[in-house]
Scaffold this active site. Structure first.
Site, PDB file in Angstrom:
ATOM      1  N   ASP A 220      -0.873  -0.061  -4.518  1.00 46.32           N
ATOM      2  CA  ASP A 220      -0.903   0.708  -3.274  1.00 46.32           C
ATOM      3  C   ASP A 220      -1.960   1.796  -3.403  1.00 46.32           C
ATOM      4  OD1 ASP A 220       1.578  -0.576  -2.238  1.00 46.32           O
ATOM      5  OD2 ASP A 220       2.467   0.463  -3.939  1.00 46.32           O
ATOM      6  N   ASP A 259      -1.789  -4.569  -1.329  1.00 47.46           N
ATOM      7  CA  ASP A 259      -0.355  -4.299  -1.294  1.00 47.46           C
ATOM      8  C   ASP A 259      -0.122  -3.286  -0.165  1.00 47.46           C
ATOM      9  OD1 ASP A 259       2.310  -4.347  -1.897  1.00 47.46           O
ATOM     10  OD2 ASP A 259       2.138  -3.461  -3.866  1.00 47.46           O
ATOM     11  N   ASP A 263       3.673   3.735  -0.704  1.00 47.80           N
ATOM     12  CA  ASP A 263       5.055   3.368  -1.012  1.00 47.80           C
ATOM     13  C   ASP A 263       5.785   4.586  -1.565  1.00 47.80           C
ATOM     14  OD1 ASP A 263       4.716   0.786  -0.185  1.00 47.80           O
ATOM     15  OD2 ASP A 263       4.984  -0.135  -2.154  1.00 47.80           O
ATOM     16  N   ARG A 316       5.865  -2.497   8.769  1.00 44.23           N
ATOM     17  CA  ARG A 316       6.286  -1.448   7.818  1.00 44.23           C
ATOM     18  C   ARG A 316       5.658  -0.098   8.139  1.00 44.23           C
ATOM     19  NH1 ARG A 316       6.273  -4.288   1.778  1.00 44.23           N
ATOM     20  NH2 ARG A 316       7.496  -6.124   2.350  1.00 44.23           N
TER      21      ARG A 316
END
Length: 438
Positions: A220, A259, A263, A316
């Site tokens: 990430d 990715d 996160d 997301r």
């Protein structure tokens, strides 16, 4: 009450003038309260979950020996390591290239991607067994891929210590191909950076992922892992020059080299993300990474998202497990690739208020929510294409067989100001992102 002129407008009181300035510039109350040096600004009281308890000050207390300006990735890494957890301020000037090497530079002897494709072609390997066992067998292409991936990880990951402020200076401050690892620490501020998502040189094929297999990648742009009191403000997260549309396909599946953009996982807690831009990405922002992580995540993953721009994303924004997530005054601008914004996951408690959604023709308000698990949320005062919309009712109308419940069971209190949903789109467009930092 007295009146005065503020930038050509007559308004009531000094407080009103301050509010107008903040709305136009995208500056938080922090900018008002902490002098002129942006590098020493701290998160204002009541500005989201990261202001809870001891608050978030980053490296504001750094002495002169622990204030540095870096222009290369190597300088950045050395500045992070210098002084341990003593308060430090790192100013990023220009763009730091974390992956200046080519993928071939990370590959270990014997790794051959063409051979990898031949060995694990579903016509040869099948669909019923993943490659985890191969990873343990020396000489297999999966074993060599894993070693190559470890070499890339060592080069592009940057470990952020406690009590650190990282701030961009100048118009082009940012990081290309790096991954900020905010892991197991307290009190970190990241502001004013454009972060182009790293490209994983060595994605892993998993034939058991879904009906037709998938390529899975690492890295990430930023990870908050088991850390507390983290403020991410006025950053731009983007795929930049390598959007998914430029990636090849193998075995009939996109060779996914991205990715997430951000996160927040594995016991992370007390995080505020404000005035950021998240753009041109697929799986963007995940809060909580596993349904089985109750031991680390129960009662944590408390995150505030406000005045962020989520633009041209697939999904997301965020997907939530466990956490009490306060998402208010965010602007969501979708395109034809739009899938959903809020993913309702295991034990999530999302509170979504006065957000603005701009969806393209053919995509209705029922797509904004996606139910992974049946856990309640609160959604109030949101607008979709300028119209006040109950997004839970819209979802339930489109998904009668698997409805969502209303009522998250908590009410946020840590907010500086809440703008009318109808004004959020233009306010966020003017104020969010790395180039808007004041």
């Amino acid at each position: 009450m007295s009146t005065q002129k503020c930038h050509g407008r007559v308004i009531a009181s000094l407080v009103g003038c301050t509010a107008l300035v903040l709305a136009v510039t995208g500056m938080s109350g922090t900018a008002q309260a902490h002098g002129r040096d942006a590098a020493r600004r701290t998160l204002a009281a009541n500005d989201g979950w990261a202001s809870s308890g001891t608050g978030t000050t980053g490296g504001a207390a750094a002495d002169a020996d622990h204030v540095s300006t870096v222009t290369t990735w190597d300088e950045f890494q050395r500045a992070l390591a210098d002084g341990g957890t003593a308060p430090k301020i790192i100013k990023v000037r220009g763009t730091l290239d974390a992956d200046g090497s080519t993928c071939a530079d990370f590959a270990v002897d014997g790794y051959d991607f063409d051979q990898y494709l031949a060995d694990y072609d579903p016509a040869v390997w099948g669909w019923d067994e993943d490659l985890e066992g191969q990873k343990k067998i020396p000489g297999t292409q999966e074993y060599l891929r894993n070693l190559s991936a470890a070499a890339q990880a060592k080069a592009i990951k940057a470990t952020i210590p406690a009590n650190t402020t990282i701030i961009g200076v100048g118009k082009d401050a940012g990081i290309v191909g790096g991954s900020l690892q905010i892991t197991g620490v307290d009190n970190v501020i990241v502001r004013g950076l454009t972060m182009e998502s790293p490209l994983d040189c060595f994605p892993q094929w998993d034939p058991t992922d879904g009906d037709t297999g998938n390529w899975n990648s690492e890295y990430d742009a930023a990870v908050v892992h088991g850390s507390t009191h983290v403020w991410l403000d006025h950053n731009t997260f983007t795929d930049g020059t390598h959007p998914d549309s430029t990636l090849p396909s193998y075995y009939g599946r996109i060779f996914q080299q991205h990715d997430g953009e951000l996160d927040i996982v594995k016991g992370a807690d007390l995080v505020t993300a404000s005035w950021n831009v998240f753009e041109d990405h697929d799986k963007t922002l995940m809060i909580g990474n596993s349904d089985s992580a109750a031991a680390t995540d129960e009662g944590k993953l408390r995150v505030t998202l406000h005045h962020n721009l989520f633009k041209n994303l697939v999904e997301r924004a965020p997907r939530v497990r466990f956490g009490q997530v306060d998402a208010y005054n965010n602007s969501y601008v979708g395109n034809a690739d739009y899938n959903y914004s809020f993913g309702i996951g295991y034990k999530s408690r999302l509170f979504a208020e006065k957000n603005s959604f701009t969806l393209p023709e053919g995509i209705g308000a029922g797509a904004i929510l996606h139910r992974w698990n049946d856990y309640p949320l609160t959604a109030k005062g949101n607008v979709v294409n300028g119209v006040a919309t109950d997004i839970i009712a819209a979802y339930n109308a489109a998904n009668a067989a698997a409805p969502l419940q209303s009522g998250a069971g908590w009410t946020p209190t840590l907010r500086l100001r809440v703008d009318p949903a109808e004004a959020v789109g233009p306010i966020v467009a003017r104020g969010a992102g790395a180039t808007r930092l004041r």
